[in-house]
Design a protein around this motif. Structure first.
Motif, short mmCIF file in Angstrom:
data_model
loop_
_atom_site.label_atom_id
_atom_site.label_comp_id
_atom_site.label_asym_id
_atom_site.label_seq_id
_atom_site.Cartn_x
_atom_site.Cartn_y
_atom_site.Cartn_z
N GLN A 166 0.79 -1.24 0.05
CA GLN A 166 -0.06 -0.08 -0.02
C GLN A 166 1.04 1.28 -0.01
O GLN A 166 2.00 1.16 0.39
N PRO A 167 0.46 2.34 -0.29
CA PRO A 167 1.18 3.48 -0.34
C PRO A 167 1.72 3.91 1.02
O PRO A 167 0.80 3.75 1.85
N GLY A 168 2.99 4.28 0.96
CA GLY A 168 3.51 4.38 2.42
C GLY A 168 4.14 3.14 3.04
O GLY A 168 4.87 3.32 4.04
N ALA A 169 3.75 2.08 2.27
CA ALA A 169 4.76 0.92 2.69
C ALA A 169 4.24 0.68 4.29
O ALA A 169 5.37 0.50 5.08
N PRO A 170 3.36 0.64 5.02
CA PRO A 170 3.03 0.31 6.43
C PRO A 170 3.37 -0.91 6.61
O PRO A 170 3.31 -1.88 5.79
N TYR A 171 3.77 -0.94 7.87
CA TYR A 171 4.04 -2.40 8.45
C TYR A 171 2.70 -3.30 8.53
O TYR A 171 1.62 -2.86 8.53
N THR A 172 2.97 -4.53 8.35
CA THR A 172 1.99 -5.75 8.62
C THR A 172 2.09 -6.15 10.07
O THR A 172 3.37 -6.23 10.32
N TYR A 173 1.30 -7.06 10.26
CA TYR A 173 1.53 -7.72 11.63
C TYR A 173 1.25 -9.24 11.46
O TYR A 173 0.24 -9.54 10.64
N VAL A 174 2.03 -10.28 12.17
CA VAL A 174 1.72 -11.63 11.82
C VAL A 174 1.90 -12.13 13.54
O VAL A 174 2.42 -11.72 14.24
N THR A 175 1.11 -13.30 13.62
CA THR A 175 1.58 -14.02 14.79
C THR A 175 2.68 -14.64 14.77
O THR A 175 3.45 -14.64 14.04
N THR A 176 3.24 -15.01 16.13
CA THR A 176 4.46 -15.66 16.30
C THR A 176 4.32 -17.24 16.77
O THR A 176 3.32 -17.78 17.04
N LYS A 177 5.60 -17.86 16.89
CA LYS A 177 5.74 -19.11 17.72
C LYS A 177 5.21 -19.00 19.26
O LYS A 177 4.67 -19.95 19.49
N THR A 178 5.19 -17.86 19.62
CA THR A 178 4.63 -17.77 21.09
C THR A 178 3.19 -17.83 20.75
O THR A 178 2.63 -18.49 21.95
#
Length: 232
Positions: A166-178
């Motif tokens: 997306q414009p601005g290249a925002p961060y995405t979020y993902v779940t972790t091993k925890t």
């Protein structure tokens, strides 16, 4: 060879470890492999992957059968061997949860029960990852605050994913091993099917979009909001 050169690095496999155990009869050899595998899992603070367990048994040893036999022996115990986050871990059986809570009180330091809002946002990240904070806000119809995301990050349940196109290249979020470990999942494929949850009446995307969630998702913007949307 000097004493210093003969030392092993902490993570080195001991050179003299006999994994084949050819001198033992088959039954005793199997029991020894079972004991080694369970000892390694018991001593670990996190799920132990297959490649680690393979270091203490023969290459011909079927680890899945070893795990099955250990589980069978633990059938009558208050703890069990579970497959989580790509490895195995000892865990107390859920039936004893209230007993443990009565003995020790609240959860240990570093853990915190999630609020309804935090749990809902975490659920959406789990199902729709990688997802941006803006996309989460659009989904819920109100801004998802940096503070709420911070709570999930502090507990290491989520982490930054790839930058969005997306414009601005925002961060995405993902779940972790925890996240997998905390919820007793081996992989994300074990998450209940989203459509099945809707069909069963346990979850409704329409209700969420209609605002059927708590109102504590949003808070004022801070400097991190600007940083989040900057192009690297």
């Amino acid at each position: 060879m000097s004493e210093a050169s003969a030392r092993h690095k902490p993570n080195d496999r001991p050179a003299l470890l006999d994994t084949e155990l050819d001198h033992l009869p088959p039954e005793l050899r199997w029991r020894e492999w079972m004991g080694r595998v369970e000892a390694v899992i018991f001593a670990a603070n996190e799920p132990v992957p297959r490649e680690v367990l393979a270091r203490v048994v023969s290459k011909s040893c079927n680890l899945d059968l070893v795990i099955d036999d250990i589980r069978a022996e633990l059938a009558g115990r208050p703890y069990e061997l579970v497959s989580v986050a790509g490895g195995w871990q000892h865990r107390t059986k859920k039936a004893f949860g209230d007993i443990i809570h009565a003995a020790f009180g609240t959860a240990g330091q570093g853990t915190k029960e999630l609020s309804q809002s935090e749990a809902l946002v975490l659920m959406c990240i789990a199902y729709f990852q990688p997802i941006t904070r803006g996309e989460l806000s659009s989904f819920f119809g109100k801004e998802v605050s940096r503070d709420l995301i911070g709570v999930l990050r502090a507990q290491e349940l989520i982490a930054s994913g790839p930058r969005s196109p997306q414009p601005g290249a925002p961060y995405t979020y993902v779940t972790t091993k925890t996240f997998l470990t905390q919820f007793g999942l081996d992989t994300l494929r074990q998450l209940p099917d989203f459509e099945a949850l809707e069909d069963a009446g346990l979850l409704s995307k329409e209700k969420l979009l209609a605002g059927g969630i708590p109102g504590d998702l949003a808070s004022g913007k801070d400097e991190d909001d600007v940083v989040e949307n900057q192009v690297p």
